[in-house]
Write a protein that holds these residues in place. Structure first.
Motif, PDB file in Angstrom:
ATOM      1  N   THR A 141       0.567  -1.065  -0.021  1.00 51.77           N
ATOM      2  CA  THR A 141      -0.252   0.370   0.245  1.00 51.77           C
ATOM      3  C   THR A 141       1.050   1.464  -0.043  1.00 51.77           C
ATOM      4  O   THR A 141       1.877   0.786  -0.236  1.00 51.77           O
ATOM      5  CB  THR A 141      -0.436  -0.184   1.153  1.00 51.77           C
ATOM      6  OG1 THR A 141      -1.790   1.414   1.257  1.00 51.77           O
ATOM      7  CG2 THR A 141      -0.118  -0.295   2.619  1.00 51.77           C
TER       8      THR A 141
ATOM      9  N   GLU B 223      -2.730  -3.118   5.301  1.00 49.93           N
ATOM     10  CA  GLU B 223      -4.218  -3.153   4.822  1.00 49.93           C
ATOM     11  C   GLU B 223      -5.087  -4.031   5.395  1.00 49.93           C
ATOM     12  O   GLU B 223      -4.271  -4.929   5.010  1.00 49.93           O
ATOM     13  CB  GLU B 223      -3.758  -2.792   3.043  1.00 49.93           C
ATOM     14  CG  GLU B 223      -5.280  -2.243   2.272  1.00 49.93           C
ATOM     15  CD  GLU B 223      -4.872  -2.210   0.807  1.00 49.93           C
ATOM     16  OE1 GLU B 223      -5.761  -2.198  -0.017  1.00 49.93           O
ATOM     17  OE2 GLU B 223      -3.520  -2.208   0.855  1.00 49.93           O
TER      18      GLU B 223
ATOM     19  N   SER C  30     -10.048  -2.972   2.222  1.00 52.25           N
ATOM     20  CA  SER C  30     -10.244  -2.147   1.143  1.00 52.25           C
ATOM     21  C   SER C  30     -10.961  -2.693  -0.108  1.00 52.25           C
ATOM     22  O   SER C  30     -11.353  -4.237   0.440  1.00 52.25           O
ATOM     23  CB  SER C  30      -8.097  -2.166   0.734  1.00 52.25           C
ATOM     24  OG  SER C  30      -7.692  -3.498   0.741  1.00 52.25           O
TER      25      SER C  30
ATOM     26  N   LYS D  26      -8.911  -4.133  -2.687  1.00 53.04           N
ATOM     27  CA  LYS D  26      -7.627  -5.254  -3.127  1.00 53.04           C
ATOM     28  C   LYS D  26      -8.624  -6.031  -1.962  1.00 53.04           C
ATOM     29  O   LYS D  26      -8.428  -7.888  -2.220  1.00 53.04           O
ATOM     30  CB  LYS D  26      -6.838  -4.999  -2.827  1.00 53.04           C
ATOM     31  CG  LYS D  26      -6.357  -3.904  -3.726  1.00 53.04           C
ATOM     32  CD  LYS D  26      -4.675  -3.719  -3.623  1.00 53.04           C
ATOM     33  CE  LYS D  26      -4.526  -2.911  -2.340  1.00 53.04           C
ATOM     34  NZ  LYS D  26      -3.027  -2.365  -2.521  1.00 53.04           N
ATOM     35  N   THR D  27      -8.697  -6.324  -0.738  1.00 55.32           N
ATOM     36  CA  THR D  27      -8.905  -7.291   0.270  1.00 55.32           C
ATOM     37  C   THR D  27     -10.196  -7.968  -0.152  1.00 55.32           C
ATOM     38  O   THR D  27     -10.372  -8.901   0.535  1.00 55.32           O
ATOM     39  CB  THR D  27      -8.387  -7.476   1.569  1.00 55.32           C
ATOM     40  OG1 THR D  27      -9.036  -5.879   2.029  1.00 55.32           O
ATOM     41  CG2 THR D  27      -6.717  -6.294   1.482  1.00 55.32           C
TER      42      THR D  27
ATOM     43  N   TRP E 267     -11.900   2.024   3.275  1.00 53.93           N
ATOM     44  CA  TRP E 267     -10.423   1.374   4.324  1.00 53.93           C
ATOM     45  C   TRP E 267     -10.139   1.213   5.331  1.00 53.93           C
ATOM     46  O   TRP E 267     -10.029   1.999   5.962  1.00 53.93           O
ATOM     47  CB  TRP E 267      -9.775   2.406   2.809  1.00 53.93           C
ATOM     48  CG  TRP E 267      -7.940   1.739   3.276  1.00 53.93           C
ATOM     49  CD1 TRP E 267      -7.187   1.064   1.884  1.00 53.93           C
ATOM     50  CD2 TRP E 267      -7.249   1.694   4.240  1.00 53.93           C
ATOM     51  NE1 TRP E 267      -5.915   0.717   2.346  1.00 53.93           N
ATOM     52  CE2 TRP E 267      -5.624   1.008   3.946  1.00 53.93           C
ATOM     53  CE3 TRP E 267      -6.950   2.381   5.667  1.00 53.93           C
ATOM     54  CZ2 TRP E 267      -4.451   0.905   4.899  1.00 53.93           C
ATOM     55  CZ3 TRP E 267      -6.289   2.068   5.950  1.00 53.93           C
ATOM     56  CH2 TRP E 267      -4.467   0.913   5.898  1.00 53.93           C
TER      57      TRP E 267
ATOM     58  N   SER F 136      -9.926  11.806   1.113  1.00 56.77           N
ATOM     59  CA  SER F 136     -10.727  10.968   2.224  1.00 56.77           C
ATOM     60  C   SER F 136     -10.729  11.715   3.910  1.00 56.77           C
ATOM     61  O   SER F 136      -9.949  12.300   4.151  1.00 56.77           O
ATOM     62  CB  SER F 136      -9.342   9.933   2.257  1.00 56.77           C
ATOM     63  OG  SER F 136      -9.654   8.619   3.254  1.00 56.77           O
TER      64      SER F 136
ATOM     65  N   THR G 279     -12.302   6.319   1.910  1.00 54.40           N
ATOM     66  CA  THR G 279     -12.199   5.350   0.379  1.00 54.40           C
ATOM     67  C   THR G 279     -11.258   4.026   0.522  1.00 54.40           C
ATOM     68  O   THR G 279     -11.120   3.741   1.403  1.00 54.40           O
ATOM     69  CB  THR G 279     -11.089   6.978  -0.381  1.00 54.40           C
ATOM     70  OG1 THR G 279      -9.724   6.535   0.813  1.00 54.40           O
ATOM     71  CG2 THR G 279     -11.507   7.494  -0.772  1.00 54.40           C
ATOM     72  N   GLN G 280     -11.743   3.005  -0.580  1.00 54.31           N
ATOM     73  CA  GLN G 280     -11.534   1.980  -0.383  1.00 54.31           C
ATOM     74  C   GLN G 280      -9.876   1.480  -0.234  1.00 54.31           C
ATOM     75  O   GLN G 280      -9.056   0.858  -0.141  1.00 54.31           O
ATOM     76  CB  GLN G 280     -12.095   0.936  -1.916  1.00 54.31           C
ATOM     77  CG  GLN G 280     -11.134   1.143  -2.876  1.00 54.31           C
ATOM     78  CD  GLN G 280     -12.513   0.269  -3.648  1.00 54.31           C
ATOM     79  OE1 GLN G 280     -13.242  -0.313  -3.451  1.00 54.31           O
ATOM     80  NE2 GLN G 280     -11.794   0.580  -5.096  1.00 54.31           N
ATOM     81  N   GLU G 281      -9.215   2.964  -0.560  1.00 49.32           N
ATOM     82  CA  GLU G 281      -7.185   3.260  -0.478  1.00 49.32           C
ATOM     83  C   GLU G 281      -6.885   4.052  -0.138  1.00 49.32           C
ATOM     84  O   GLU G 281      -7.617   4.566   0.650  1.00 49.32           O
ATOM     85  CB  GLU G 281      -7.310   3.282  -2.104  1.00 49.32           C
ATOM     86  CG  GLU G 281      -7.575   2.376  -3.394  1.00 49.32           C
ATOM     87  CD  GLU G 281      -7.371   0.844  -3.476  1.00 49.32           C
ATOM     88  OE1 GLU G 281      -6.504   0.124  -2.965  1.00 49.32           O
ATOM     89  OE2 GLU G 281      -8.521  -0.145  -3.520  1.00 49.32           O
ATOM     90  N   ALA G 282      -6.077   3.279   0.644  1.00 51.07           N
ATOM     91  CA  ALA G 282      -4.576   4.368   0.825  1.00 51.07           C
ATOM     92  C   ALA G 282      -4.597   5.128   0.652  1.00 51.07           C
ATOM     93  O   ALA G 282      -3.352   5.620   0.342  1.00 51.07           O
ATOM     94  CB  ALA G 282      -3.894   3.791   1.975  1.00 51.07           C
TER      95      ALA G 282
END
Length: 171
Positions: free
Chosen positions: A47, A57, A60, A62-63, A70, A90, A153-156
């Motif tokens: 990440t 993470e 998210s 991805k996971t 996230w 975010s 947000t779903q990402e860092a």
């Protein structure tokens, strides 16, 4: 059999039937019908990173296919300062698990910007609004600080900066 993750937007207006025969409302895909457990050994380290810290993470896109969230943890070693950064649009919520991390930002409420330090303890929460330049510090000479982070947000999202001023922030 594991469900296939299809974005809800691609489902159209028709209900979806799961392999077990359950009819889901329009907009719900089979992937988003169960809880997901993420064990510590399954945290993801690929990440966006800020110097001096290690982000892992957990929840998210991805996971687990999260669409608006996230969540993970950040480790700040003893006697370490992160680089200055912000998290874009975010909102970020931080929960202090262990250690005594310090969160530093430029307070703009007075006639001149003043660097402010929020000293925390286990059990404390910190809210970081969108775009706010800040950094984390761990002044303790012997104890790592561990915090759990949740973002909208779903990402860092991490944008590294040279300073705490707003000159490098662009919306």
């Amino acid at each position: 059999m594991p469900a296939v993750h299809l974005p809800a937007a691609s489902q159209g207006d028709e209900p979806v039937r799961t392999p077990s025969g359950v009819l889901l409302p329009p907009g719900i895909d089979p992937f988003h019908t169960r809880l997901h457990q993420i064990a510590p050994a399954n945290l993801v380290g690929q990440t966006t990173q800020t110097s001096g810290m290690k982000r892992l993470e957990a929840v998210s896109g991805k996971t687990v296919g999260a669409q608006h969230l996230w969540m993970g943890q950040t480790h700040v070693p003893a006697l370490t300062n992160s680089g200055n950064h912000h998290h874009g649009a975010s909102e970020t919520a931080i929960y202090v698990v262990s250690g005594h991390p310090v969160f530093v930002f430029a307070d703009l409420d007075g006639p001149e910007p003043v660097e402010r330090r929020i000293e925390t303890s286990p059990g404390d929460y910190v809210f970081v609004p969108p775009w706010v330049p800040h950094r984390e510090e761990n002044p303790d000479p012997g104890e790592e600080a561990l915090v759990v982070i949740a973002r909208t947000t779903q990402e860092a999202v991490v944008v590294n900066l040279n300073g705490l001023d707003w000159s490098e922030v662009s919306l």
